[in-house]
Write an enzyme that holds these catalytic residues in place. Structure first.
Site, mmCIF file in Angstrom:
data_model
loop_
_atom_site.group_PDB
_atom_site.id
_atom_site.type_symbol
_atom_site.label_atom_id
_atom_site.label_comp_id
_atom_site.label_asym_id
_atom_site.label_seq_id
_atom_site.Cartn_x
_atom_site.Cartn_y
_atom_site.Cartn_z
ATOM 1 N N THR A 112 0.847 -5.193 -0.910
ATOM 2 C CA THR A 112 -0.194 -5.038 -1.917
ATOM 3 C C THR A 112 -1.363 -4.317 -1.263
ATOM 4 O OG1 THR A 112 0.493 -7.057 -3.027
ATOM 5 C CG2 THR A 112 -1.726 -6.258 -3.509
ATOM 6 N N LYS A 127 0.958 -3.567 -10.043
ATOM 7 C CA LYS A 127 0.914 -4.810 -9.265
ATOM 8 C C LYS A 127 -0.484 -5.420 -9.279
ATOM 9 C CE LYS A 127 1.306 -7.985 -6.057
ATOM 10 N NZ LYS A 127 1.838 -9.309 -6.391
ATOM 11 N N LYS A 185 -9.331 -10.591 -1.903
ATOM 12 C CA LYS A 185 -8.992 -9.266 -1.360
ATOM 13 C C LYS A 185 -8.301 -8.423 -2.450
ATOM 14 C CE LYS A 185 -5.298 -7.988 0.355
ATOM 15 N NZ LYS A 185 -3.972 -7.761 0.933
#
Lengths: 288, 288, 288, 288
Positions: free
Chosen positions: B91, B166, B235
C-alpha cells in the site's frame, strides 16, 4: 383483528393494503380523504376521524412528521383516549416519542415501530420493523407487524429506543452515501471510473444492500425522481442532530452529511434525492 | 513458475507460503533475514539480495511503505534492472506508483496489485487482489495472484489506478467505522445497547463484512492487540489525503477520520487498532 | 421618557439601571419579582404584569430565550396590544423575530435590538446595540439605546436582520475561540507556550478584543465561573444552525463548534464557560 | 554589517532593499540572476553562489519552500559550511526547521525568523518577525531584523518554535477568513448585506487587521490578482497538517479550510487568492 390505519401516503397505503390482504378488518383515515378511496374499494372501512379509526384493538399511524402525529393524537377527535393500542410507524423525534409514551401511559398503550424500506418494499410486505414497548403490547400487534414486514426486531420496553435505532439507521445510510460520494469523486478525478470502484467495493468488504442500492444511484447519476427527497433526508438528520444535542454527543460525520444535504438542496432544488449529496461533493471538486 | 518474493512480514510470509503450496519455485528475501527461515525450511530458496530474488519470471513485493519499496527497487542490489516482472502488493502512495510505472517502462514491466484482507485471510489464500497494468503482464502473473487470493479484480492498464482503488477502499472502511462509532455512541447515551443497534443494522441494510467485522470489534471494545494499528491506518489515510490534495478533491469525511485517528493515538497510544477511533468518539461524548 | 423594562437578569437589570440614571421614568417587571427589588429601591416603579410595564412610550425586553419572549408577548397580560413600542434585546431565533415583527404590525410597533457585551459592559453602559426596524421606531427609542450602550448600529428596516447579525457575531466569537484552541494546542504539544503564541498573535494581525479576551481565558484556563455558559452558547449556535437550515447554507465551521460545545458539556458539566471548547480540543489531543 | 541575502522574490527583494537603506553591506543571490539586477544597481554586490553570498557575518534567506531551502543549504555551493550565521525567513516545515538547526550545530549557527506581512509591508519595512535561536545569535542579527520590520518577537532558543508560530498564525488567518465567509453567506442569504455585517463586526469585537483586510476582500469579491494565492495557502496549511500529524493534534477547523482551499482551486483555478475559500463557501450555498 380489528385495526385502524391513519396516514395513507405511499408507505401507509401499502401497509394498510397488506393488512387487508392478511385478512384483518381495517378502518382507514387520512387528512385528505381521497387518499382512502382505493383502500375502501379494496374492502376497508372509511373512518370519519382518527378517533373513529381507533375504535379497534390496534391503531397504526404512518405520518410525515412530529406535527402530523401530534395532531392525530392530541388534536380534535384525536386517538389519545381511544380503546386501541397505538402503534406508531412514523419517523419522529426522540422527544415526541418519549412524550407519546408518557401520554399513553394509563391508557390503551403505545408502541414505537418505525420501519426501514422504500415504498416498493412496503408494497411487497418486505419492510423491516424495529419495535419497542411493553411485551404484551408487542405481542398484541405482532400479527399486524408480520403482515407488513419481512422481519421484526424487538428491542426492548422503551418505545423511544426504536425511534433512536431508526434515526441511527438513516444516519448510517447517509454516512455510507457520503463515503461513496467522496471515494468516487477521488477515483474519478484520478482516472478510475465510478463503476470500477463500486464493483471492487461491493465484490469485497462492502457487499451490503446500502452500498449496492446507493452505489448504483451514484454511479449512474439517478437522482430524479427522488426515492426519498433531500428535504426529507435533512428533516431526519435534523432529528438525529436534536438527539445528539439532547445527549451531548459530538457527531462530526453527521455535520458533514447535514451540510451536504443543505448544499444539494441549495444547488439542485427540493426535488433531488437525498443521495444527491454526491452532486454537492462533485461540485466541491469542480466537476459538478 | 520461477518467482521471487520480497518482504516477509505477516502478510508477505503468508502469501509466499501459498505460492510454495501451489507448486511455484520461490526465492525469498527480507531485510531482516531471520524472517525467511520458516519459508526456507518449507522449500523456498534464500535470495542474497532483492536483485537475486528477481532472477525469476516474476518478483512480488509486499513492503511497509514508500521508503521500503524505493529501497528495494532503486537501492543497492535493487530490482529495477532485473529480468522479472515486478508485481507490487504494498500500500503505497499514488505518486510512487506512478513513478514506479514510469521507471519500469522499457524494462521487465510493472504491475500494481494491492490487496484487501487481514493476515488471517492472507494465510487462507483468501485475499482480494486489485490489479492494474499491461494485459500481457496481468496474464503472466495471473496464476500467482490466483494462488494468494479468492478473487482478482483487473481494473485497467494504469498501475496506479489499483493503488487509488486500494486507498479508497481503506478510506471506505474507516468511514464505516466512524459511522458505526458515532451511531453506537448516540445509541448508548440514549439507552440502547451497542449490540442491539448492531443487530438491527446488520440484519437489514448493512449486512456486509465491513459492518459485521468492525461492528463486533466496537460492540466488544476489542482494540488490542491491533489487527491493523492506528498509526498504520493514519499512514494510509495520509496517502488518501495526498491524493486528494493532488486531485483537488475536498473530503470532509476523510478529515473526520484522520482527526479521530490522531486522537486515538494521542489518547491510547500507538498500539491501538485503527478501529480505536471509536474510543475517541466515545471520549468526545464524555463516556470514554 | 416613560419606559418599561421586562426581564431583570444580570444584563437586563444593568440596562434598566442605566435608563434610570439617564433620567427616564422606568417601570420594571420580572417573572421572579424579587429581582426587581433593587431597581425599585433605585426609583423604578414595580409593574404588576408585562402589560402594566408596557403602559409607556417604549417597552424593552431582555429575556432568556424564545419561550420567555413568547410568554411576555402573547401570554396572559402580555404586551402585544399595549401602547408601547416593543424593543426586543433578547437573543432569539430568526423565526421568532420574523413572527414578532408580523404580530406587532398594525400595533404599536416592534424593533429588534440585540446587544453584544458581557454583564460588566452592560453595567458600564458600554454595550453595542444592533438595531433594526422602521426608521421612526428607531428614532423614538434612540435615546434609550444610547443610555445603555457605547454605540448603536442601525442596519435597516427588517427587525429580524438585527437578530441574524447578532447570531452571526456569536458564531464569529466561537469561531475565533475554536481557532485559538486548535492553534494553542498545536503550539503547546510542539513546545511553544500558549502565552507566547497569544502575544505574537495579538501583537500582529489579531489585536482585537475577541482574541485578547478569549486568548487570556484560554491561556490561563479560566473557564469557571462561566462568563457565558456552554449550554447558553450551544443554544445560540443551535439558533444559527436553524437559520442555516432555513436558508440552506452549509456551515462546517459551525458544525465544529457545536460538536465541541457538546463535548465540553459532556466532559466538564453545564457550568463550564463556552470558551471551554478549548478543553475538548485539548482532550482530543490527549493533554486534557 | 556585512550580510548576504538569498532569494529575491517580491518579499526578499524588498527586505534586501531595506537592508541597503539601513547602511548594511549586502551581497545578493537568486536562482534566476536577473532578479538581482535592481539591487545591484542600488548598491548590492552580486554574489556568484549561495556560498559566496554567505561570506559575511550573517546570511538571510527568503525562499519559496522546503526544497529551495534544502538546495541553498545542502546543494552545490551551499551555505552550510560558510562563516555566516544563517537567518531563515522562509515559511518551511517544522521538520526541516528542526533538521536545519541540527545541521548548523557546531557551525556558524542558525536562526529561524519567519515573517508576517504582505509584500507592501515588506517594502515599507513594516513586517513582523518571529525569531528563535540562541540568544547571542539573536543579538547578532537584531539590527538586521530591525531594518526589515516594525517589530521582532523573540520566542526562545528553539528555532523551529518560530516556524510553528508562523504556521499557526497563517492557520489563524485562514480560520478568520472561513468564519467571515460562512457568516457573510448566511447573512446574505438572510437578506443582510456583507458590508453591513462587516461594519458591525469590525466596529465591535472584531476590530483587528485580519478582519478589516480580509473582510473587505470578501465583501467586494477582490480575489484576483491574488495577494497570496490559494495554492501557496494550501501548501502552508499542509505544513500545519504535517505538524498536527507529527504531534497527534486533531484540528477539525484546519480540515475545513484545507477542503475549501482545494475546492477554491478546483473551481476557480490556481490564480485565485487564498481568501477565495469564500467563493467555495458561497457556491456550497448555491449562490456562487
Amino acid at each position: 383483528m380489528k385495526v385502524g390505519f391513519i396516514g395513507l401516503g405511499r408507505m401507509g397505503a401499502a401497509m394498510a393494503t397488506n393488512l387487508l390482504k392478511a385478512g384483518h378488518e381495517v378502518a382507514v383515515w387520512n387528512r385528505s380523504p381521497d387518499k382512502a378511496d382505493a383502500l375502501v374499494q379494496a374492502g376497508a372501512r372509511r373512518a370519519a376521524s382518527p378517533r373513529d379509526a381507533a375504535e379497534a384493538a390496534v391503531v397504526m399511524s404512518m405520518l410525515a412528521d412530529d406535527a402530523a402525529v401530534e395532531a392525530v393524537v392530541h388534536g380534535a377527535d384525536g386517538i389519545l383516549d381511544a380503546p386501541a393500542l397505538h402503534v406508531s410507524h412514523s419517523t419522529i423525534s426522540i422527544a415526541l416519542a418519549e412524550r407519546l409514551a408518557a401520554d399513553h401511559a394509563g391508557r390503551a398503550g403505545y408502541v414505537s415501530a418505525p420501519v426501514f424500506g422504500r415504498p416498493a418494499a412496503a408494497e411487497a410486505g418486505k419492510l423491516f420493523v424495529v419495535a419497542a414497548g411493553a411485551t404484551d403490547h408487542l405481542d398484541r400487534c405482532a400479527p399486524l407487524l408480520d403482515a407488513v414486514s419481512q422481519r421484526v426486531f424487538r428491542i426492548g420496553e422503551t418505545p423511544s429506543a426504536a425511534n433512536l435505532v431508526k434515526l441511527s439507521g438513516n444516519f448510517m445510510i447517509m454516512s455510507a452515501v457520503e463515503a461513496l460520494a467522496e471515494a468516487m469523486t477521488l477515483a474519478e478525478k484520478g482516472g478510475v471510473a465510478r463503476e470500477t470502484l463500486l464493483a471492487v467495493l461491493t465484490g469485497t468488504l462492502f457487499g451490503a444492500p446500502v452500498y449496492q442500492t446507493y452505489g448504483e444511484i451514484l454511479a449512474q447519476d439517478r437522482f430524479r425522481p427522488a426515492g426519498f427527497s433531500a428535504p426529507l433526508g435533512l428533516k431526519d438528520m435534523n432529528l438525529v442532530d436534536a438527539a445528539a444535542t439532547a445527549s451531548q454527543v459530538p457527531m462530526p460525520l453527521l455535520g458533514v452529511v447535514r451540510d451536504h444535504l443543505r448544499a444539494a438542496i441549495a444547488q439542485e432544488g427540493e426535488d433531488i434525492d437525498w443521495a444527491g449529496v454526491a452532486l454537492a461533493v462533485r461540485r466541491g471538486a469542480g466537476i459538478g
